[in-house]
Structure formats: structure tokens, C-alpha cells
Design a protein around this motif. Structure first.
Motif, short mmCIF file in Angstrom:
data_model
loop_
_atom_site.label_atom_id
_atom_site.label_comp_id
_atom_site.label_asym_id
_atom_site.label_seq_id
_atom_site.Cartn_x
_atom_site.Cartn_y
_atom_site.Cartn_z
N ILE A 112 -3.83 25.28 -22.19
CA ILE A 112 -3.96 25.95 -23.48
C ILE A 112 -5.42 25.94 -23.92
O ILE A 112 -5.96 26.95 -24.38
CB ILE A 112 -3.07 25.27 -24.54
CG1 ILE A 112 -1.60 25.45 -24.21
CG2 ILE A 112 -3.34 25.85 -25.92
CD1 ILE A 112 -0.68 24.70 -25.12
N ALA A 113 -6.08 24.76 -23.75
CA ALA A 113 -7.49 24.66 -24.14
C ALA A 113 -8.34 25.63 -23.33
O ALA A 113 -9.27 26.25 -23.85
CB ALA A 113 -7.98 23.23 -23.94
N THR A 114 -8.01 25.78 -22.03
CA THR A 114 -8.79 26.68 -21.18
C THR A 114 -8.56 28.14 -21.56
O THR A 114 -9.50 28.93 -21.63
CB THR A 114 -8.40 26.47 -19.71
OG1 THR A 114 -8.47 25.09 -19.42
CG2 THR A 114 -9.31 27.24 -18.80
N LEU A 115 -7.30 28.49 -21.81
CA LEU A 115 -7.00 29.89 -22.06
C LEU A 115 -7.43 30.34 -23.45
O LEU A 115 -7.92 31.45 -23.62
CB LEU A 115 -5.50 30.13 -21.90
CG LEU A 115 -4.94 30.12 -20.49
CD1 LEU A 115 -3.45 30.29 -20.52
CD2 LEU A 115 -5.57 31.22 -19.67
N PHE A 116 -7.22 29.51 -24.45
CA PHE A 116 -7.40 29.97 -25.82
C PHE A 116 -8.57 29.32 -26.54
O PHE A 116 -9.06 29.86 -27.52
CB PHE A 116 -6.13 29.73 -26.63
CG PHE A 116 -4.97 30.57 -26.19
CD1 PHE A 116 -4.87 31.89 -26.60
CD2 PHE A 116 -4.00 30.06 -25.35
CE1 PHE A 116 -3.83 32.68 -26.19
CE2 PHE A 116 -2.94 30.85 -24.94
CZ PHE A 116 -2.86 32.16 -25.36
N PHE A 117 -9.01 28.15 -26.11
CA PHE A 117 -10.04 27.43 -26.87
C PHE A 117 -11.33 27.25 -26.10
O PHE A 117 -12.04 26.26 -26.26
CB PHE A 117 -9.50 26.08 -27.35
CG PHE A 117 -8.42 26.20 -28.37
CD1 PHE A 117 -8.71 26.41 -29.71
CD2 PHE A 117 -7.09 26.15 -27.98
CE1 PHE A 117 -7.71 26.55 -30.64
CE2 PHE A 117 -6.08 26.29 -28.91
CZ PHE A 117 -6.39 26.49 -30.24
N GLY A 118 -11.62 28.19 -25.21
CA GLY A 118 -12.93 28.18 -24.58
C GLY A 118 -13.13 27.25 -23.41
O GLY A 118 -14.23 27.15 -22.90
N GLY A 119 -12.10 26.53 -22.97
CA GLY A 119 -12.26 25.66 -21.81
C GLY A 119 -13.37 24.65 -22.00
O GLY A 119 -13.37 23.91 -22.98
N TYR A 120 -14.34 24.64 -21.09
CA TYR A 120 -15.41 23.64 -21.17
C TYR A 120 -16.57 24.11 -22.02
O TYR A 120 -17.68 23.58 -21.93
CB TYR A 120 -15.88 23.22 -19.77
CG TYR A 120 -16.23 24.36 -18.84
CD1 TYR A 120 -17.44 25.02 -18.98
CD2 TYR A 120 -15.37 24.76 -17.84
CE1 TYR A 120 -17.77 26.07 -18.14
CE2 TYR A 120 -15.69 25.80 -17.00
CZ TYR A 120 -16.89 26.45 -17.16
OH TYR A 120 -17.22 27.49 -16.33
N ASP A 121 -16.35 25.11 -22.87
CA ASP A 121 -17.40 25.58 -23.76
C ASP A 121 -17.56 24.59 -24.93
O ASP A 121 -16.57 24.18 -25.54
CB ASP A 121 -17.01 26.96 -24.31
CG ASP A 121 -18.01 27.46 -25.32
OD1 ASP A 121 -19.20 27.20 -25.13
OD2 ASP A 121 -17.58 28.11 -26.29
N ILE A 122 -18.81 24.19 -25.21
CA ILE A 122 -19.04 23.31 -26.36
C ILE A 122 -19.27 24.19 -27.58
O ILE A 122 -20.17 25.03 -27.57
CB ILE A 122 -20.26 22.40 -26.13
CG1 ILE A 122 -20.14 21.70 -24.78
CG2 ILE A 122 -20.40 21.38 -27.25
CD1 ILE A 122 -21.40 21.00 -24.36
N PRO A 123 -18.45 24.05 -28.62
CA PRO A 123 -18.56 24.96 -29.76
C PRO A 123 -19.89 24.81 -30.50
O PRO A 123 -20.42 23.70 -30.62
CB PRO A 123 -17.38 24.59 -30.64
CG PRO A 123 -16.97 23.24 -30.21
CD PRO A 123 -17.33 23.11 -28.79
N PHE A 124 -20.43 25.91 -30.99
CA PHE A 124 -21.64 25.99 -31.81
C PHE A 124 -22.90 25.50 -31.11
O PHE A 124 -23.91 25.23 -31.71
CB PHE A 124 -21.48 25.20 -33.13
CG PHE A 124 -20.21 25.53 -33.84
CD1 PHE A 124 -19.95 26.82 -34.28
CD2 PHE A 124 -19.24 24.55 -34.06
CE1 PHE A 124 -18.77 27.13 -34.92
CE2 PHE A 124 -18.06 24.86 -34.69
CZ PHE A 124 -17.83 26.16 -35.14
N VAL A 125 -22.83 25.33 -29.79
CA VAL A 125 -24.00 24.85 -29.05
C VAL A 125 -24.25 25.82 -27.90
O VAL A 125 -23.30 26.28 -27.26
CB VAL A 125 -23.76 23.43 -28.49
CG1 VAL A 125 -24.95 22.98 -27.66
CG2 VAL A 125 -23.50 22.45 -29.61
N ASP A 126 -25.50 26.15 -27.67
CA ASP A 126 -25.81 27.00 -26.53
C ASP A 126 -26.21 26.11 -25.37
O ASP A 126 -27.37 25.68 -25.27
CB ASP A 126 -26.96 27.96 -26.90
CG ASP A 126 -27.25 28.91 -25.75
OD1 ASP A 126 -26.36 29.07 -24.89
OD2 ASP A 126 -28.36 29.47 -25.74
N GLU A 127 -25.24 25.79 -24.51
CA GLU A 127 -25.52 24.81 -23.47
C GLU A 127 -26.24 25.41 -22.27
O GLU A 127 -26.58 24.70 -21.34
CB GLU A 127 -24.25 24.08 -23.02
CG GLU A 127 -23.16 24.95 -22.43
CD GLU A 127 -22.14 25.36 -23.47
OE1 GLU A 127 -22.57 25.83 -24.54
OE2 GLU A 127 -20.94 25.23 -23.22
#
Lengths: 349, 166
Positions: free
Chosen positions: A262-277
């Protein structure tokens, strides 16, 4: 045609990755039991386990040891082979889904680019469905082989529940796939790292998928295969010792893996929110990504537990009505609406 | 022997062996489990041909959905070896003849495989991937595809109608 060109380093890399992912899933599942009991304690205004070790932290180990040392009972009138096969299948299918989850970006180790995903296959999401549809066999075979009518009824309940909710789950994902245009979980995650998370585009799809995930994991309020008051105990009634432990453990692994999906499909997976990694160095970005995915997964697991200790269990006809008359039409509507919006925006462009 | 060939022979042996076990098992539940193994072996063959979509759909539809329903029926009826009466002689005879007809058709189809294999080797190996499959299905074969979906719809309606009848 060199489709299966394997070299030693590649095999070793994947083997290590598989071992790491499986051990992490096992540890997470083990401690999920502890967190669940602590969380239940918090909600019901009591302490929860607090005897074994500081804050009861050794409780899962104690439980595991207890299960290992209990007497192994195989009922006389059971089908012996299938009786053992049931928990094995439950455990196997619970583990298999972890192979396609992208746990992080790529790291450079010993001069090699190592992707933190066991297999990036072309048909990622369909693979998840394949494994999920296999998941009912452990329960069904175990329940039937016990040669106990309560086990059998619970197994049939569980299987029909899983089949019913698989449909709505698939339909809710079709809308998501229309947006992403790819079945590979890696590609879906990459899209979310650069753009917005899919939950923004597909809130209804997320809701349907989430409810179906609860049902597929046999979690309350959908834990009818384990309704003690109606079925004595459930499909694992005749099981004892670690075979029972496997069934219970597989449930927690399923929960962990489905939260990760669910985290991968809908919540960006390994994306760190509000940060440009993308400005970070490779290793730091990968570790940050893994931590981000884990945090999202744990928050979702806590939501699963929160629901379990808040809502009462459904009745069986309510469960079927919700699945067939509620979620499936809603998912179809969501699919049509998504298709229409995509068509309109494409015309304008 | 390359790893592809090894896998091919392993999967072939598995498919044929488990297909035979479907017939020879006394217990119907065992038969179903062997049939599931057969489907997995066939999916393995699809993967060797790089037809991943076909492989996974074979697992989802046959091993995941249809076999679960088979298992449902067998478990609820509690079939076992002593409960099934021996079939009549003419029925067994008819079975042998129809099985023989199928064998004839399959052998005739297999005769052309040499040409088929050469054709497969010429392709780049990604003909079975979902993108190519979707393009072919919705461009060249869109009419048969839509007609078969109507067929499925009518079957579904029929099932509901039968189910509603008391």
C-alpha cells in the motif's frame, strides 16, 4: 536468445538480498505481535505485556519459544501430508510477495550497482495478485486436512472471503494502472518520487484497496475465519506447536507485506516527503529511502491495529454484501471516472 | 547444457509427472493439488518463452480461481475413493475414443513445431510482454476480443439466473 544469463556475483547478490528481506519480515512480524498487544493495552486502558524484559520487549521471543516447545499433535483422522503442507503453504505465500517490493533506490557496493529490490519484473502488480490468489490454499488445505467440521467451515469462509475481495482489489488497482501506465512497482515508485503521490489522484481507489487488504489479511473487522464464538477457534483449530505458530505468523507477515505494498502504490514508496533526495549522495539517499518506506509501512500497520481494536466483527452476510454490492460497484465507478478524466485531459493536451 | 535447457527439462518432467498423478491419485483432493502443480509447471514454460503476462494470468485464473472452486466442491461433497462408483463399460470405452481423438489432434499440431520454433527464435524475445500483447489484442484482434467479452457477460448473467432459481 540470452534470456537467462546468470553470473555468480548476480546470484550471490540476490541471495543475500532475499535472506535480508526475509529476516527483516520475520523480525517485523515477530515484533508486530508485541506492538499489537501493547497497542491493544493502550486502547483498552491497561498495560499489555510488561513482564519479560524491559517494557515486555522479550515477550515475542518468549511466545516463540513456548510455541516451539509445545507438543506437536497430528490428529489421527487427519490427512497427515496435507496437514503439514497447510502451514508451509501459508508461510510460503506470505513471504513470496516481498520479492517485488522496491525497498529503496540503488546503492553502490564493492563497485557494483545494487538495486534494493529482489526482482523488478515487468508484471509486478499481477505477480502480487498471483501470490494473493495462492494464499487461500494454505488455509483451505490446512482446514480440510484437519478433518474437523469447524476447521472446514472456517477454511471455506476464509477462501470465499478472499476470492470476493480479490475482485474489488483488482478493480481498484486497474484505475491506478490507467494513471501510471506500468505494472512495474519500480516504475510506479519512480513516478511518485518526481511527481505527486498516487493517493492524491486515487483516494477512492486507496480506500477500496485498503479495505480489501484488511479482508485479505483476515484482520478484524473481517476476521470471520477466526470467529471463536461461532467456530470454536477457526481453521487452525487442530493445530498445535509451531504449525499453529506458522499460521499466526503468516498473518502478521501478510500484514507487513500488504502495508508495504500500500505504501509503495499509494504513498510514494521510498520517496521521502517534502525533501528532494536527488541532490543527496547515492548511499544516503538509499538508506533514507528505506527508512521512509519502513516508516510509512509501520504507520499503516498501526492503522490496521487501530481498526482491529476499534471496530466489532462483521456478520457473514454483511461481509459479502459489502464486498459484492458495495466495493465492487464503487471500484467499477472509480474505474470509469478515472478513464473519463484521462480521456478528457488527453484531448485537451 | 545451459540453464535454460535444464529448466526446460525440469519443468517438462514436472508437468508430465504431475499431470499423470492427477489421473492416478485415488483421493480427489490430491488430484486437484497435482493439477495446480501442473499449471505452475506450464507457467514456468511460459516464463522460459518470456511470456510473463501469460504465465501470471495462467496462475491467477486457473491455479488461483478455478482450482479454488474445484477444491470447494470436492471438500464440501467429501468425495473419496470408496464413494465414487466404477464407471459403466461403454462410458469408459467412449472416454478412450475421445481421449484418442485429442491425442490425434495434438500430434497433428505438434508436427509443425519445427517451423514454429524457427519463427520464435527469430523474434526478439519480448513478444509475450504485456505491452506487445496489449497492442496486438486491441489492434489486430479487437473484434474477437470484444465478442468473447460479451460471451463472458452472458455466461455471468446465466449463472446469476440459475443461482436465483429456487
Amino acid at each position: 536468445m540470452n534470456l537467462l544469463a546468470l553470473d555468480g556475483a548476480f546470484v550471490l547478490e540476490k541471495l543475500i538480498l532475499i535472506a535480508v528481506v526475509i529476516s527483516i519480515s520475520l523480525v517485523v512480524a515477530m515484533y508486530a505481535t508485541y506492538v499489537e498487544r501493547k497497542f491493544a493495552g493502550f486502547i483498552q486502558d491497561r498495560h499489555g505485556p510488561n513482564r519479560a524484559g524491559p517494557f515486555g520487549l522479550l515477550q515475542p521471543l518468549a511466545d516463540g519459544l513456548k510455541l516451539f516447545f509445545k507438543e506437536e499433535i497430528i490428529p489421527n483422522n487427519s490427512n497427515k501430508l496435507l496437514f503439514v503442507l497447510g502451514p508451509c503453504l501459508a508461510m510460503l505465500t506470505a513471504m513470496m510477495t516481498s520479492a517485488i517490493i522496491p525497498w529503496g533506490g540503488t546503492v553502490e557496493l564493492f563497485g557494483q550497482q545494487v538495486s534494493l529490490q529482489i526482482a523488478d519484473i515487468n508484471i509486478g502488480i499481477l505477480y502480487v495478485f498471483g501470490v494473493v490468489s495462492m494464499g487461500v490454499y494454505g488455509m483451505m488445505i490446512g482446514g480440510w486436512a484437519s478433518n474437523n467440521k469447524f476447521s472446514l467451515m472456517a477454511a471455506l469462509r476464509g477462501a470465499s472471503q478472499a476470492i470476493s475481495y480479490e475482485l474489488a482489489m483488482g478493480l481498484s488497482l486497474i484505475a491506478l494502472l490507467m494513471l501510471t501506465g506500468s505494472l512495474s512497482l519500480k516504475t510506479i515508485t519512480e513516478q511518485q518520487v518526481t511527481g505527486l503521490w498516487n493517493i492524491v489522484y486515487q483516494p477512492v481507489g486507496f480506500l477500496i484497496f485498503f479495505v480489501c487488504a484488511l479482508a485479505e489479511c483476515n484482520r478484524a473487522p473481517f476476521d470471520l475465519p477466526e470467529a471463536e464464538s461461532e467456530l470454536n477457534m477457526g481453521y487452525h483449530q487442530e493445530y498445535s506447536s509451531m504449525k499453529l505458530g506458522f499460521f499466526l505468523f503468516a498473518e502478521y507477515i501478510n500484514m507487513f507485506i500488504s502495508c508495504a505494498i500500500i505504501a509503495t502504490l499509494f504513498f510514494g514508496g521510498y520517496d521521502i516527503p517534502f525533501v528532494d533526495e536527488s541532490t543527496w549522495s547515492g548511499g544516503a539517499a538509499a538508506i533514507g529511502g528505506v527508512l521512509a518506506l519502513m516508516t510509512k509501512t509501520f504507520i499503516l500497520i498501526l492503522v490496521f491495529m487501530w481498526i482491529r481494536w476499534t471496530l466489532p466483527r462483521f456478520r457473514y452476510d454483511q461481509l459479502m454484501n459489502l464486498g459484492w454490492k458495495g466495493l465492487i460497484p464503487l471500484a467499477l465507478l472509480n474505474m470509469v471516472a478515472t478513464g473519463a478524466v484521462i480521456l478528457l485531459t488527453m484531448k485537451q493536451a | 547444457m545451459s540453464i535454460t535447457q535444464l529448466l526446460f527439462w525440469f519443468l517438462t518432467a514436472l508437468a508430465l509427472g504431475s499431470a499423470l498423478m492427477v489421473i492416478f491419485s485415488k483421493n480427489p483432493v490430491h488430484s486437484i493439488l497435482w493439477l495446480i502443480t501442473t499449471f505452475f509447471a506450464i507457467s514456468g514454460h511460459y516464463i522460459l518463452l518470456n511470456a510473463q503476462f501469460l504465465a501470471i494470468v495462467n496462475i491467477i485464473v486457473y491455479a488461483g480461481a478455478i482450482m479454488v472452486l474445484f477444491l470447494f466442491v470436492v471438500m464440501l461433497m467429501n468425495l473419496n475413493a470408496s464413494a465414487t462408483p466404477l464407471k459403466k463399460k461403454w462410458l469408459r470405452f467412449a472416454g478412450v475414443i475421445s481421449g484418442g481423438c485429442l491425442l490425434l489432434v495434438l500430434t497433428a499440431a505438434l508436427k509443425d513445431t519445427d517451423i514454429m520454433r524457427q519463427e520464435l527464435m527469430m523474434k526478439t524475445g519480448d513478444i509475450g510482454l504485456i505491452h506487445n500483447l496489449g497492442t496486438v489484442l486491441f489492434k489486430e484482434y479487437v473484434l474477437p476480443f470484444e465478442i468473447s467479452s460479451v460471451l463472458f457477460l452472458s455466461a455471468m448473467v446465466g449463472a446469476v439466473v440459475i443461482g436465483k432459481k429456487e
